[in-house]
Design a protein around this motif. Structure first.
Motif, mmCIF file in Angstrom:
data_model
loop_
_atom_site.group_PDB
_atom_site.id
_atom_site.type_symbol
_atom_site.label_atom_id
_atom_site.label_comp_id
_atom_site.label_asym_id
_atom_site.label_seq_id
_atom_site.Cartn_x
_atom_site.Cartn_y
_atom_site.Cartn_z
ATOM 1 N N ALA A 2 -16.922 -56.606 -20.742
ATOM 2 C CA ALA A 2 -15.710 -56.213 -21.278
ATOM 3 C C ALA A 2 -15.810 -56.288 -22.928
ATOM 4 O O ALA A 2 -16.552 -57.091 -23.421
ATOM 5 N N HIS A 15 -9.890 -55.129 -20.853
ATOM 6 C CA HIS A 15 -10.221 -54.736 -19.690
ATOM 7 C C HIS A 15 -11.287 -53.550 -19.875
ATOM 8 O O HIS A 15 -10.802 -52.746 -20.534
ATOM 9 N N GLU A 18 -9.258 -50.357 -19.080
ATOM 10 C CA GLU A 18 -8.051 -50.452 -19.822
ATOM 11 C C GLU A 18 -7.398 -49.013 -20.056
ATOM 12 O O GLU A 18 -6.205 -48.884 -19.839
ATOM 13 N N LEU A 38 -4.804 -52.931 -12.426
ATOM 14 C CA LEU A 38 -6.056 -53.527 -12.947
ATOM 15 C C LEU A 38 -5.799 -54.955 -13.106
ATOM 16 O O LEU A 38 -4.358 -55.306 -13.413
ATOM 17 N N PRO A 41 -8.761 -60.001 -17.267
ATOM 18 C CA PRO A 41 -9.934 -60.866 -17.277
ATOM 19 C C PRO A 41 -9.821 -62.178 -17.083
ATOM 20 O O PRO A 41 -8.898 -62.805 -17.724
ATOM 21 N N THR A 132 -15.254 -57.216 -13.070
ATOM 22 C CA THR A 132 -13.865 -57.040 -13.148
ATOM 23 C C THR A 132 -12.978 -57.051 -12.134
ATOM 24 O O THR A 132 -13.501 -56.692 -10.962
#
Length: 213
Positions: A2, A15, A18, A38, A41, A132
């Protein structure tokens, strides 16, 4: 890994996917029975510990909840005196657990868990950057994942509280059954290595096309 940036003394974690967040939100609005999202984190620690004896109980006091006794299962961890659910303990093997927390600082949590495990021959290692997460929700969530996963995802075989290391498409993932939401729709979580995360999202987007409303 990340992306991170420093703002004063606070490290902000971005992320790795992202740039795909808006795409997934827009696609989910067009799908019938499937939503892709999503997740932010979280702190993650790989715990190695002999499951026999008092070690797991000692670590549980620091982790915020009991460690699951059976492989391929998970339990909920809580944070603070308010006992707010903030993470999971996932048993990956006979002597290995993955612990996650949305409330802890990775370096502080790793130190506390390692200190608790050390007297029993255990170790705890910060692996926050190694995975992730993507959430798959909806009445057709299991059907979507089953099209690229060999394990039996029917609710009676993979109910809430189960997890499994498996392949989705050709990528290794850790699949977690979180249960159902308030409307009775399935809620599943995918842990994936950042280097494969883009591939997994592309696979999900492609496989989800059959659920367009």
């Amino acid at each position: 890994m990340a992306d991170t940036s420093m703002l004063g003394t606070v490290m902000l974690v971005r992320h790795p996917l992202e740039s795909r967040r808006t795409q997934l939100a827009e696609l989910s609005a067009e799908l019938d029975g499937v939503a892709l999202e999503l997740e932010a984190p979280v702190a993650a620690v790989d715990l190695r510990l002999d499951p026999a004896g008092p070690g797991p109980a000692a670590v549980a006091e620091v982790a915020g909840g009991p460690l699951p006794a059976q492989p391929d299962t998970w339990t909920e961890l809580v944070a603070g005196q308010a006992q707010i659910p903030s993470g999971q303990a996932l048993r990956l093997g006979p002597d290995e657990w993955l612990l996650t927390s949305a409330a802890a600082r990775p370096e502080d949590w790793e130190f506390g868990l390692d200190e608790a495990a050390a007297p029993f021959g255990g170790t705890a290692l910060d692996v926050s950057a190694q995975r992730t997460t993507v959430r798959v929700r909806g009445a057709s969530a299991r059907r979507l994942l089953a099209s690229g996963c060999a394990i039996d995802l029917r609710p009676r075989s993979f109910p809430r509280g189960r997890c499994a290391q498996t392949l989705l498409g050709q990528a290794g993932v850790l699949l977690v059954a979180l249960g159902v939401d308030a409307r009775g729709a399935d809620d599943l979580q995918l842990f994936v290595r950042p280097s494969f995360a883009g591939y997994v999202v592309d696979w999900l987007v492609d496989a989800a096309q059959e659920f367009r409303s």
